[in-house]
Structure formats: C-alpha cells, structure tokens
Motif scaffolding. Structure first.
Motif, PDB file in Angstrom:
ATOM      1  N   ASP A   1     -23.743  10.541  46.433  1.00 34.74           N
ATOM      2  CA  ASP A   1     -24.982   9.539  46.418  1.00 34.74           C
ATOM      3  C   ASP A   1     -24.825   8.427  46.694  1.00 34.74           C
ATOM      4  O   ASP A   1     -25.874   7.588  47.105  1.00 34.74           O
ATOM      5  CB  ASP A   1     -25.494   9.908  45.032  1.00 34.74           C
ATOM      6  N   ASP A   2     -23.742   7.784  47.075  1.00 33.54           N
ATOM      7  CA  ASP A   2     -23.446   6.385  47.413  1.00 33.54           C
ATOM      8  C   ASP A   2     -22.450   6.145  48.301  1.00 33.54           C
ATOM      9  O   ASP A   2     -21.973   5.037  48.749  1.00 33.54           O
ATOM     10  CB  ASP A   2     -23.064   5.681  46.115  1.00 33.54           C
ATOM     11  N   MET A   3     -21.871   7.235  49.157  1.00 35.67           N
ATOM     12  CA  MET A   3     -21.010   7.167  50.042  1.00 35.67           C
ATOM     13  C   MET A   3     -20.989   8.231  51.183  1.00 35.67           C
ATOM     14  O   MET A   3     -21.119   9.407  50.706  1.00 35.67           O
ATOM     15  CB  MET A   3     -19.536   7.153  49.470  1.00 35.67           C
ATOM     16  N   MET A   4     -20.848   7.875  52.303  1.00 32.09           N
ATOM     17  CA  MET A   4     -20.479   8.970  53.438  1.00 32.09           C
ATOM     18  C   MET A   4     -19.221   8.531  54.018  1.00 32.09           C
ATOM     19  O   MET A   4     -19.043   7.501  54.576  1.00 32.09           O
ATOM     20  CB  MET A   4     -21.872   9.035  54.544  1.00 32.09           C
ATOM     21  N   GLU A   5     -18.300   9.485  54.451  1.00 30.43           N
ATOM     22  CA  GLU A   5     -17.031   9.332  54.983  1.00 30.43           C
ATOM     23  C   GLU A   5     -16.918  10.579  56.252  1.00 30.43           C
ATOM     24  O   GLU A   5     -17.335  11.625  55.912  1.00 30.43           O
ATOM     25  CB  GLU A   5     -15.914   9.647  54.108  1.00 30.43           C
ATOM     26  N   THR A   6     -16.853  10.221  57.362  1.00 29.84           N
ATOM     27  CA  THR A   6     -16.653  10.971  58.575  1.00 29.84           C
ATOM     28  C   THR A   6     -15.202  10.888  59.119  1.00 29.84           C
ATOM     29  O   THR A   6     -14.816   9.633  59.421  1.00 29.84           O
ATOM     30  CB  THR A   6     -17.758  10.687  59.587  1.00 29.84           C
ATOM     31  N   ILE A   7     -14.361  11.808  59.425  1.00 28.33           N
ATOM     32  CA  ILE A   7     -13.250  11.827  59.931  1.00 28.33           C
ATOM     33  C   ILE A   7     -13.177  12.700  60.963  1.00 28.33           C
ATOM     34  O   ILE A   7     -13.346  13.719  60.999  1.00 28.33           O
ATOM     35  CB  ILE A   7     -12.125  12.279  58.756  1.00 28.33           C
ATOM     36  N   VAL A   8     -12.706  12.169  62.379  1.00 21.18           N
ATOM     37  CA  VAL A   8     -12.815  12.775  63.513  1.00 21.18           C
ATOM     38  C   VAL A   8     -11.628  12.359  64.358  1.00 21.18           C
ATOM     39  O   VAL A   8     -11.317  11.271  64.697  1.00 21.18           O
ATOM     40  CB  VAL A   8     -13.969  12.660  64.415  1.00 21.18           C
ATOM     41  N   ASN A   9     -10.688  13.439  64.635  1.00 19.31           N
ATOM     42  CA  ASN A   9      -9.212  13.164  65.217  1.00 19.31           C
ATOM     43  C   ASN A   9      -8.565  11.951  64.194  1.00 19.31           C
ATOM     44  O   ASN A   9      -8.524  12.078  62.770  1.00 19.31           O
ATOM     45  CB  ASN A   9      -9.493  12.695  66.609  1.00 19.31           C
ATOM     46  N   ASN A  10      -8.271  10.739  64.699  1.00 17.64           N
ATOM     47  CA  ASN A  10      -7.612   9.878  64.134  1.00 17.64           C
ATOM     48  C   ASN A  10      -8.300   8.523  63.727  1.00 17.64           C
ATOM     49  O   ASN A  10      -7.918   7.779  63.296  1.00 17.64           O
ATOM     50  CB  ASN A  10      -6.699   9.478  65.003  1.00 17.64           C
ATOM     51  N   LEU A  11      -9.721   8.947  63.688  1.00 17.03           N
ATOM     52  CA  LEU A  11     -10.738   7.892  63.441  1.00 17.03           C
ATOM     53  C   LEU A  11     -11.620   8.140  61.889  1.00 17.03           C
ATOM     54  O   LEU A  11     -11.899   9.332  62.021  1.00 17.03           O
ATOM     55  CB  LEU A  11     -11.562   7.510  64.486  1.00 17.03           C
ATOM     56  N   MET A  12     -11.518   7.106  61.160  1.00 18.72           N
ATOM     57  CA  MET A  12     -12.162   7.310  59.877  1.00 18.72           C
ATOM     58  C   MET A  12     -13.268   6.288  59.753  1.00 18.72           C
ATOM     59  O   MET A  12     -13.106   5.168  60.003  1.00 18.72           O
ATOM     60  CB  MET A  12     -11.421   7.249  58.816  1.00 18.72           C
ATOM     61  N   LEU A  13     -14.638   6.533  59.654  1.00 25.84           N
ATOM     62  CA  LEU A  13     -15.725   5.802  59.071  1.00 25.84           C
ATOM     63  C   LEU A  13     -16.247   6.168  57.837  1.00 25.84           C
ATOM     64  O   LEU A  13     -16.658   7.435  57.510  1.00 25.84           O
ATOM     65  CB  LEU A  13     -16.862   6.084  60.420  1.00 25.84           C
ATOM     66  N   LYS A  14     -16.214   5.278  57.197  1.00 24.11           N
ATOM     67  CA  LYS A  14     -16.771   5.418  55.662  1.00 24.11           C
ATOM     68  C   LYS A  14     -17.757   4.221  55.522  1.00 24.11           C
ATOM     69  O   LYS A  14     -17.906   3.033  55.728  1.00 24.11           O
ATOM     70  CB  LYS A  14     -15.897   4.826  54.519  1.00 24.11           C
ATOM     71  N   MET A  15     -19.023   4.800  54.940  1.00 23.19           N
ATOM     72  CA  MET A  15     -20.143   4.038  54.611  1.00 23.19           C
ATOM     73  C   MET A  15     -20.679   3.744  53.159  1.00 23.19           C
ATOM     74  O   MET A  15     -20.796   5.034  52.566  1.00 23.19           O
ATOM     75  CB  MET A  15     -21.324   4.182  55.509  1.00 23.19           C
TER      76      MET A  15
END
Length: 218
Positions: A144-158
C-alpha cells in the motif's frame, strides 16, 4: 434393484477423451478391471466438486455401487505427497486448489504466504498486505505504500520518500553524484572550429543537486 453396497476403489486413469465433454473418465481398477482394453472400459462420472479432468495415469478414488463396475463416480486425484516442509499453521490451513504437472500449473494457499499461482517460469503471490509477481529473476512487489521492480541487475523502488535506484549494488544517487563530480564541463567544437561550452561547472552542480533530491539514499 435396490442399493445394497457402496465401495470405494482406487483406479488409474486411462482415457479422458469424453466426446460429451462432461468430465467423464475411463480408469482401470487393479484386480477387477485392469485386464479390460481401454476402449471397452466404462465411463465414470465426476463426483460433486470435480470440474476439471485428471491426467492419464493419475490414481483416483472410484465409487462403485452393488459391485457393478459398469457404473461409478470418481473423485479428484489421490494426493499422498508429504508436506513436511510446511509449518504447523501452514499444514493445518494448506489448500491445493489446482495442480497439473504436465502443464507446470499450480494454484495453492498457505497461511504464511497467501495465494500462489505458478505457471511454468512465472509466479504470482497474493498476500494480505502485498502482491508479488515473478518471471525468472525479474520481480515486482507492490504494497500500500511501496512498489519495487527488479529486472536483471537494476532495481527501482518507489515510496513516499522518493525513488531509489540500484545497479550492481550501487544506488543511482551515488552513481549520479560520482558522475557529476568527474565532469567539470561539457564542450563541443562547431563547424567553424570554435569550442563552445554547453554545460559549465554551475550547471553540473545544479544537475547534481537535482539528482540528489530526486533519488533516495538507502
């Protein structure tokens, strides 16, 4: 003729190609109908709650009336697989809703993990407070307060605090800061041979500060 007896046998599925498509199966019951050719075996009807077919070779319970093997009802595949990996709470609440090994499909529930839907290399997990989607090593986690995406060697967290990006263990904030520190200015030479400064030191500093504000620093 009345109903004198009901017996439960275990048989092995031989045929699921029901032309009427009402989920009937043919099965051989060891010691009773296992010498009968497949095309001569009787069709057994699904019992309550069965709305998908077992696979060829599956062992299923079959209900026979008055010792007449020409009529009967079957239940879903007999599952005797151990669940020793489950905790006590998970074991008591474990629910395997659907499983078909030949297609690598499984739908199940565990109290500690929630609902899991697995199809070949992809996995979907729906828990009380998060949703996780995976395909091989790529993963998306949503709360409800976070989205994390991991693809290959890259991570994006909002999050509410901003963006966090990592690549190879380094945060994008650090990579951006290091890059800005290495660049003093950006120049190019025009067609007349004159060198023109496109970005000077003050511009680089402004870019560094904007990047520092944009990315979080975990």
């Amino acid at each position: 003729m009345g109903l004198n007896s009901i017996k439960i046998y275990f048989g092995f599925v031989e045929d699921v190609d029901d032309t009427e498509k009402i989920f009937r199966v043919r099965a051989k019951i060891p010691g009773d109908t296992d010498s009968i050719q497949k095309d001569n075996l009787p069709w057994y009807y699904p019992w309550y709650g069965v709305n998908y077919l077992p696979e060829i070779g599956d062992e299923i319970p079959i209900m026979i009336f008055n010792n007449e093997f020409v009529n009967g009802f079957y239940e879903k595949k007999a599952d005797v697989e151990k669940r020793s990996e489950l905790s006590d709470d998970d074991y008591k609440t474990y629910l395997e809703i659907y499983k078909r090994e030949s297609d690598k499909v499984r739908l199940m529930y565990q109290k500690s993990k929630g609902i899991e839907f697995e199809y070949d290399k992809s996995l979907q997990i729906i828990d009380k407070d998060k949703i996780v989607s995976k395909v091989n090593d790529s993963k998306i986690t949503l709360t409800d307060d976070m989205m994390e995406t991991i693809v290959n060697n890259l991570m994006l967290k909002m999050t509410d605090e901003g963006f966090l990006m990592k690549k190879g263990g380094e945060t994008m904030k650090k990579l951006w800061t290091d890059l800005c520190q290495k660049i003093s200015e950006i120049q190019f030479t025009n067609t007349n041979g004159k060198t023109v400064t496109m970005i000077n030191k003050s511009d680089i500093l402004a870019m560094k500060n904007r990047g520092s504000q944009f990315f979080t620093n975990e």
